[in-house]
Design a protein around this motif. Structure first.
Motif, short mmCIF file in Angstrom:
data_model
loop_
_atom_site.label_atom_id
_atom_site.label_comp_id
_atom_site.label_asym_id
_atom_site.label_seq_id
_atom_site.Cartn_x
_atom_site.Cartn_y
_atom_site.Cartn_z
N THR A 130 31.84 34.63 24.83
CA THR A 130 31.07 34.09 25.96
C THR A 130 31.86 33.04 26.73
O THR A 130 31.44 32.60 27.80
CB THR A 130 29.76 33.46 25.49
OG1 THR A 130 30.06 32.31 24.68
CG2 THR A 130 28.91 34.44 24.70
N GLY A 131 32.99 32.60 26.15
CA GLY A 131 33.76 31.52 26.75
C GLY A 131 33.34 30.15 26.27
O GLY A 131 33.92 29.14 26.66
N SER A 132 32.32 30.11 25.42
CA SER A 132 31.80 28.84 24.89
C SER A 132 31.81 28.87 23.36
O SER A 132 31.52 29.92 22.77
CB SER A 132 30.37 28.59 25.37
OG SER A 132 30.32 28.49 26.77
N PRO A 133 32.13 27.76 22.73
CA PRO A 133 32.09 27.71 21.26
C PRO A 133 30.66 27.80 20.75
O PRO A 133 29.70 27.62 21.51
CB PRO A 133 32.72 26.35 20.93
CG PRO A 133 32.46 25.51 22.15
CD PRO A 133 32.52 26.46 23.31
N PHE A 134 30.53 28.08 19.47
CA PHE A 134 29.25 28.16 18.76
C PHE A 134 28.47 29.44 19.08
O PHE A 134 27.33 29.58 18.63
CB PHE A 134 28.37 26.92 19.02
CG PHE A 134 29.07 25.62 18.72
CD1 PHE A 134 29.32 25.23 17.41
CD2 PHE A 134 29.52 24.81 19.74
CE1 PHE A 134 29.97 24.04 17.13
CE2 PHE A 134 30.18 23.62 19.47
CZ PHE A 134 30.41 23.24 18.16
N PHE A 135 29.06 30.34 19.85
CA PHE A 135 28.45 31.64 20.09
C PHE A 135 29.36 32.73 19.55
O PHE A 135 30.57 32.71 19.78
CB PHE A 135 28.20 31.87 21.59
CG PHE A 135 27.14 31.00 22.18
CD1 PHE A 135 25.81 31.38 22.12
CD2 PHE A 135 27.47 29.80 22.78
CE1 PHE A 135 24.82 30.57 22.66
CE2 PHE A 135 26.49 28.98 23.32
CZ PHE A 135 25.16 29.37 23.26
N THR A 136 28.79 33.68 18.84
CA THR A 136 29.57 34.74 18.23
C THR A 136 29.88 35.84 19.24
O THR A 136 29.32 35.89 20.33
CB THR A 136 28.80 35.37 17.05
OG1 THR A 136 27.65 36.06 17.59
CG2 THR A 136 28.36 34.32 16.05
N THR A 137 30.76 36.76 18.84
CA THR A 137 31.01 37.93 19.69
C THR A 137 29.81 38.87 19.70
O THR A 137 29.68 39.69 20.60
CB THR A 137 32.28 38.69 19.25
OG1 THR A 137 32.24 38.92 17.83
CG2 THR A 137 33.53 37.92 19.61
N ASP A 138 28.92 38.76 18.71
CA ASP A 138 27.65 39.48 18.77
C ASP A 138 26.84 39.02 19.98
O ASP A 138 26.30 39.82 20.74
CB ASP A 138 26.82 39.24 17.50
CG ASP A 138 27.31 40.04 16.30
OD1 ASP A 138 28.14 40.94 16.49
OD2 ASP A 138 26.83 39.76 15.19
N SER A 139 26.75 37.71 20.15
CA SER A 139 26.04 37.16 21.30
C SER A 139 26.71 37.57 22.60
O SER A 139 26.04 37.88 23.59
CB SER A 139 25.97 35.63 21.21
OG SER A 139 25.19 35.23 20.11
N ALA A 140 28.04 37.59 22.59
CA ALA A 140 28.78 38.03 23.78
C ALA A 140 28.47 39.48 24.10
O ALA A 140 28.29 39.85 25.27
CB ALA A 140 30.28 37.85 23.57
#
Length: 233
Positions: A130-140
């Motif tokens: 997502t370009g932001s920390p604390f988010f997984t590639t699942d969220s992306a």
């Protein structure tokens, strides 16, 4: 069965058996399926991870979580560029878009531009999460699927579907053919993180979980063959 798909590939799916680096044979097997689907007119977006290069745990205690996440995002670009080169060597136009700008090697993520690429028959690979920390590639993957108005998320994993418990540890593990979003969350089935599942639920995007290592599993999933586990309302 699906016109526009988003494929979520883990770094391990194209990684060496020891868990690090890129296995060119695995990469090519994935690419061949993408090429065939592209020729059939399927519009394909891909979100790729980087577990074959970096995970937060590698940094131990001396690297902060945010920094470790950024390192992982940068590592996804290695896999994205490798897949792009493999696809283009087979005649499929491909674009890599990154959520962290690095214009010398890839396009910055622009939603309208990505959609236009898909409409023109190009494969689009999204890197840097997502370009932001604390988010997984699942969220992306969930986020990009919503933004691209995808028909489905194809979640290629190392198991052949969703089970009520780990099939590698328990012989009596039960495989589900279909699971609801809320069941996945409430039973903590570990399909995707809660943020990703919730985003899919709110936007009614089904998630099809299947084993990548099965013969031509991506193609079979797209063509509607009964495979893996579908997660939906």
């Amino acid at each position: 069965m699906y016109k526009r798909i988003l494929v979520k590939l883990s770094g391990e799916a194209i990684g060496q058996d020891d868990g690090r680096g890129i296995d060119s044979d695995k990469l090519e097997r994935v690419a061949n399926q993408i090429v065939d689907l592209n020729k059939d007119g399927v519009e394909i977006a891909i979100v790729i991870g980087a577990g074959n290069f970096w995970r937060g745990k590698y940094g131990g205690e001396y690297i902060k979580r945010a920094t470790s996440d950024y390192m992982g995002m940068l590592a996804t670009t290695l896999n994205a560029l490798a897949l792009q080169e493999m696809l283009e060597s087979k005649g499929v136009q491909t674009r890599v878009q990154t959520a962290i700008e690095m214009k010398q090697v890839a396009e910055p993520y622009i939603r309208r531009k990505a959609v236009r690429h898909l409409e023109k028959g190009r494969v689009v690979i999204f890197a840097c999460g997502t370009g932001s920390p604390f988010f997984t590639t699942d969220s992306a993957a969930a986020l990009r699927a919503v933004e691209m108005d995808s028909d489905v998320i194809l979640l290629a994993k190392n198991v052949d579907g969703v089970y009520n418990k780990d099939p590698k540890k328990y012989d009596d593990a039960k495989k589900y053919d279909e699971v609801s979003y809320m069941q996945s969350i409430n039973e903590k089935l570990g399909v995707m993180d809660t943020t990703a599942i919730t985003l899919c639920m709110e936007n009614n995007i089904p998630i099809l979980v299947f084993a990548l290592n099965e013969e031509e599993s991506i193609k079979r999933a797209v063509k509607g063959e009964k495979i893996g586990t579908i997660i939906k309302e």
